[in-house]
Design an enzyme around this catalytic site. Sequence first.
Site: not given
Ligand code: AR6
Length: 173
Positions: A9-10, A23, A31, A33, A120-121, A124
């Site tokens: 968890d980052i 975003n 996610g 964020d 983005s994975t 998005y």
């Molecule tokens: N620590 C590390 N990685 C994580 C964590 C965490 N705590 N939680 C999720 N991930 P995403 P996006 C990973 O959806 O696709 C938000 O609503 C997850 O497994 O967080 O860039 C923003 O506000 C995935 O591999 O970001 C934007 O609206 C990676 O983080 C939108 O989501 C990215 O998933 C951005 O979408």
Amino acid sequence: MKIKLLQADITTLNVDAIVNAANSSLLGGGGVDGAIHRKGGSEILEACKKIRTRQGKCNTGEAVITTAGKLPSKFVIHTVGPVWNNGGKNKKELLANCYKNSLDLAIEHNIKTIVFPNISTGIYKFPKRLAAEIAIKTVATYEYKNKIDELYFCCFDQENYEIYHELLKNEHT
Ligand code: AR6
């Protein structure tokens, strides 16, 4: 620059900067964020709001930097990845820009250790393998990479971890 792989968890990591997959509103979301704003507290949101007042929204591929609030890292670099949305010609370049612009900001702030999530994975929906290839290639060929000591790819889900594990086996940096 050493490139390393983590599954974590980052928000728990004690480094100079963690990168947020934000975003363009910079006001938080789900996610990673959501986790960063939740655990980092209101200081991060206040800093994002000030940036919005100064420059408006953060465009796709660009990055901004704030305090990390209550998180163990010193800074959060917020970058906006592209929404995959069935692909399209500039999606790869926009994702590469996230990594480059985040590293540019890191160097400006004398950051020596930085952690990237898999931008983005998640929400998005960028294809994970393609995103990993772009991420690794972009950082490994980054012009000023020697100004950074350690760069971590922080994978959260097992699928991303396995993809990075395989791709980084052959990476000598
Ligand atoms: N620590 C590390 N990685 C994580 C964590 C965490 N705590 N939680 C999720 N991930 P995403 P996006 C990973 O959806 O696709 C938000 O609503 C997850 O497994 O967080 O860039 C923003 O506000 C995935 O591999 O970001 C934007 O609206 C990676 O983080 C939108 O989501 C990215 O998933 C951005 O979408």
